[in-house]
Design a protein around this motif. Structure first.
Motif, PDB file in Angstrom:
ATOM      1  N   PRO A  59     -18.671 -50.783  33.441  1.00 57.79           N
ATOM      2  CA  PRO A  59     -18.518 -51.421  31.963  1.00 57.79           C
ATOM      3  C   PRO A  59     -17.534 -50.709  31.306  1.00 57.79           C
ATOM      4  CG  PRO A  59     -20.769 -50.771  32.442  1.00 57.79           C
ATOM      5  CD  PRO A  59     -19.715 -50.089  33.717  1.00 57.79           C
ATOM      6  N   TYR A  60     -17.063 -49.366  31.606  1.00 56.88           N
ATOM      7  CA  TYR A  60     -15.929 -48.971  30.850  1.00 56.88           C
ATOM      8  C   TYR A  60     -14.492 -49.716  31.317  1.00 56.88           C
ATOM      9  CZ  TYR A  60     -11.929 -45.565  30.485  1.00 56.88           C
ATOM     10  OH  TYR A  60     -10.859 -44.884  30.048  1.00 56.88           O
ATOM     11  N   ALA A  61     -14.503 -49.884  32.489  1.00 56.46           N
ATOM     12  CA  ALA A  61     -13.247 -50.715  32.932  1.00 56.46           C
ATOM     13  C   ALA A  61     -13.161 -52.115  32.590  1.00 56.46           C
ATOM     14  CB  ALA A  61     -13.300 -50.555  34.594  1.00 56.46           C
ATOM     15  N   ILE A  62     -14.212 -52.487  32.379  1.00 53.84           N
ATOM     16  CA  ILE A  62     -14.302 -54.035  31.872  1.00 53.84           C
ATOM     17  C   ILE A  62     -14.009 -54.032  30.429  1.00 53.84           C
ATOM     18  CG2 ILE A  62     -15.865 -55.969  31.213  1.00 53.84           C
ATOM     19  CD1 ILE A  62     -17.398 -55.083  33.848  1.00 53.84           C
ATOM     20  N   TRP A  63     -14.569 -52.959  29.580  1.00 52.14           N
ATOM     21  CA  TRP A  63     -14.135 -52.692  28.180  1.00 52.14           C
ATOM     22  C   TRP A  63     -12.792 -52.659  28.181  1.00 52.14           C
ATOM     23  CZ3 TRP A  63     -14.876 -47.360  25.863  1.00 52.14           C
ATOM     24  CH2 TRP A  63     -14.755 -47.159  24.429  1.00 52.14           C
ATOM     25  N   LEU A  64     -12.157 -51.623  28.914  1.00 53.74           N
ATOM     26  CA  LEU A  64     -10.522 -51.454  28.598  1.00 53.74           C
ATOM     27  C   LEU A  64      -9.846 -52.820  28.801  1.00 53.74           C
ATOM     28  CD1 LEU A  64      -8.527 -49.399  28.520  1.00 53.74           C
ATOM     29  CD2 LEU A  64      -8.617 -49.271  30.963  1.00 53.74           C
ATOM     30  N   SER A  65     -10.273 -53.443  29.870  1.00 51.72           N
ATOM     31  CA  SER A  65      -9.614 -54.625  30.113  1.00 51.72           C
ATOM     32  C   SER A  65      -9.585 -55.694  28.799  1.00 51.72           C
ATOM     33  CB  SER A  65      -9.900 -55.605  31.052  1.00 51.72           C
ATOM     34  OG  SER A  65     -11.286 -56.100  30.956  1.00 51.72           O
ATOM     35  N   GLU A  66     -10.624 -55.803  28.410  1.00 52.27           N
ATOM     36  CA  GLU A  66     -10.836 -56.616  27.159  1.00 52.27           C
ATOM     37  C   GLU A  66     -10.014 -56.116  25.943  1.00 52.27           C
ATOM     38  OE1 GLU A  66     -12.183 -59.433  26.811  1.00 52.27           O
ATOM     39  OE2 GLU A  66     -12.996 -59.312  28.896  1.00 52.27           O
ATOM     40  N   VAL A  67     -10.011 -54.928  25.828  1.00 57.36           N
ATOM     41  CA  VAL A  67      -9.321 -54.429  24.693  1.00 57.36           C
ATOM     42  C   VAL A  67      -7.756 -54.574  24.841  1.00 57.36           C
ATOM     43  CG1 VAL A  67      -8.442 -52.010  23.427  1.00 57.36           C
ATOM     44  CG2 VAL A  67     -10.933 -52.518  23.970  1.00 57.36           C
ATOM     45  N   ARG A 106      -6.240 -46.186  19.438  1.00 59.06           N
ATOM     46  CA  ARG A 106      -6.870 -45.397  18.559  1.00 59.06           C
ATOM     47  C   ARG A 106      -8.431 -45.574  18.346  1.00 59.06           C
ATOM     48  NH1 ARG A 106      -2.208 -46.293  15.254  1.00 59.06           N
ATOM     49  NH2 ARG A 106      -3.600 -47.263  13.661  1.00 59.06           N
ATOM     50  N   ASN A 107      -8.805 -46.839  18.437  1.00 57.74           N
ATOM     51  CA  ASN A 107     -10.271 -47.317  18.274  1.00 57.74           C
ATOM     52  C   ASN A 107     -10.881 -47.167  19.581  1.00 57.74           C
ATOM     53  OD1 ASN A 107      -9.994 -47.968  15.474  1.00 57.74           O
ATOM     54  ND2 ASN A 107      -9.384 -50.161  16.091  1.00 57.74           N
ATOM     55  N   LEU A 108     -10.188 -47.436  20.720  1.00 57.67           N
ATOM     56  CA  LEU A 108     -10.557 -47.008  21.986  1.00 57.67           C
ATOM     57  C   LEU A 108     -10.957 -45.720  22.004  1.00 57.67           C
ATOM     58  CD1 LEU A 108     -11.116 -48.605  24.905  1.00 57.67           C
ATOM     59  CD2 LEU A 108      -9.023 -47.585  25.445  1.00 57.67           C
ATOM     60  N   HIS A 109     -10.125 -44.649  21.760  1.00 61.90           N
ATOM     61  CA  HIS A 109     -10.229 -43.226  21.942  1.00 61.90           C
ATOM     62  C   HIS A 109     -11.432 -42.869  20.852  1.00 61.90           C
ATOM     63  CE1 HIS A 109      -9.031 -38.838  21.339  1.00 61.90           C
ATOM     64  NE2 HIS A 109      -9.262 -38.799  22.411  1.00 61.90           N
TER      65      HIS A 109
END
Length: 376
Positions: free
Chosen positions: A47-55, A104-107
């Motif tokens: 899920p983290y990798a998928i979230w990162l791709s979407e951002v 910044r929001n991702l962090h």
């Protein structure tokens, strides 16, 4: 007298006739299974990798995102690793992608996931919406792709597909139009394969139902498309009228001392929030150098004087036309802190190259070095 019974509320009428809905679902899923691009985030269930791709994919093309996504995951392989990292390191890994508020929001969201959810992303769109940087689209994408929740999503590609399939009128951003698009997405999302279906919609919009020159003859759901039937594919959706980019001029302090340049890191908000730069102050396009020095004096909290004008760097951002005026400055005191910045640092060019810095500011730094501000 017998008490009156309350009538049950009438069911909301369907926007999509059931037979047509199933035809659209099956047609798009079958096409996606045959034609989907082999993208690296489609090979993982993390899920983290998928979230990162979407951002990263927000406002950025797939071909640009792939190497950034791979490098970012190598550097921050888990939510915990990202949450522990200093923000400047995160911004350094993001350099060149732009829209730094995403990083910044991702962090911040990663820190919240660790603090409130034990390092595991929430599995529903409703819970994801409580995290920083998660809007309705991102929450729907992550919930459906990573966790299999039948959550709807609408991005630019999906909005265009729906505008044509269902002949939805209205300009992008219109509230009535947006509400209808989300209602259609909610009704259409596949309960069995929501993640694949949502990706099929986005893939279709990116590769077939394109803004210009759509490939209608290759469309798997052409027979269900109202715009195609009525000869309106090129009319829908109407082009959004964009405001002209705002002009912005910054005076940059190019201050050399003992083989180092003065760099400053901004507060973590605004256009270049949290990023390193040659200390900058916003000025008018026709501001004299003496007044630019006054502005920089205020920002740095110590008197500076202009020795020379080194040149100008221009960059076109999405919403701004940016002009960076490079001023070689000096002063009697060499500052180590300043009121307008989070921190200051005197850096060699090698040290500066590893810092989180916008592409525009990196170009300005290169121009300053090319002008010979440091001895060879």
């Amino acid at each position: 007298m017998r008490p009156s019974r309350k009538r049950a509320p009438s069911p909301t009428p369907l926007l999509i006739e059931p037979t047509r809905r199933e035809s659209l679902r099956s047609g798009l899923l079958a096409w996606y299974d045959r034609q989907k691009r082999d993208l690296p985030w489609r090979r993982t269930r993390d899920p983290y990798a998928i979230w990162l791709s979407e951002v990263m994919l927000q406002q950025t093309q797939v071909t640009t995102v792939i190497p950034y996504w791979e490098r970012f995951l190598q550097r921050f392989p888990t939510v915990e690793a990202l949450a522990r990292a200093p923000l400047p390191d995160v911004l350094a890994a993001w350099r060149g992608l732009g829209y730094y508020s995403r990083a910044r929001n991702l962090h911040l969201a990663a820190q919240d996931v660790v603090a409130r959810h034990g390092g595991k992303l929430p599995s529903t769109a409703a819970e994801l919406l409580t995290l920083r940087g998660f809007g309705r689209y991102t929450a729907g994408a992550v919930a459906s792709i990573a966790f299999g929740e039948p959550a709807p999503l609408v991005d630019g590609n999906v909005a265009r597909v729906f505008s044509r399939l269902f002949e939805v009128e209205g300009l992008p951003g219109d509230r009535v139009r947006e509400a209808r698009l989300w209602a259609l997405a909610t009704e259409l999302v596949s309960p069995e394969r929501p993640g694949d279906f949502n990706q099929a919609l986005m893939e279709h919009g990116a590769t077939v139902c394109r803004p210009d020159n759509p490939l209608c003859l290759l469309c798997p759901v052409r027979e269900d498309c109202l715009a195609w039937r009525h000869g309106r594919v090129n009319e829908l959706p109407p082009a959004k009228v964009r405001a002209p980019p705002k002009r912005m001029t910054l005076a940059l302090a190019v201050w050399a001392h003992e083989g180092r340049l003065l760099l400053a890191r901004r507060e973590e908000k605004g256009l270049f929030g949290g990023l390193w730069e040659l200390p900058a102050a916003e000025i008018e396009a026709d501001t004299p150098d003496s007044q630019s020095a006054d502005k920089l004096t205020q920002s740095l909290g110590t008197p500076v004087r202009v020795e020379a004008v080194l040149g100008t760097v221009r960059r076109q951002l999405t919403h701004r036309s940016l002009t960076l005026r490079l001023l070689r400055v000096t002063g009697s005191k060499h500052p180590t802190r300043a009121p307008a910045f989070r921190e200051l640092r005197w850096c060699t060019p090698e040290e500066a190259s590893s810092l989180g810095m916008s592409t525009a500011m990196h170009k300005a730094l290169e121009a300053a070095l090319d002008a010979g501000v440091l001895p060879a």
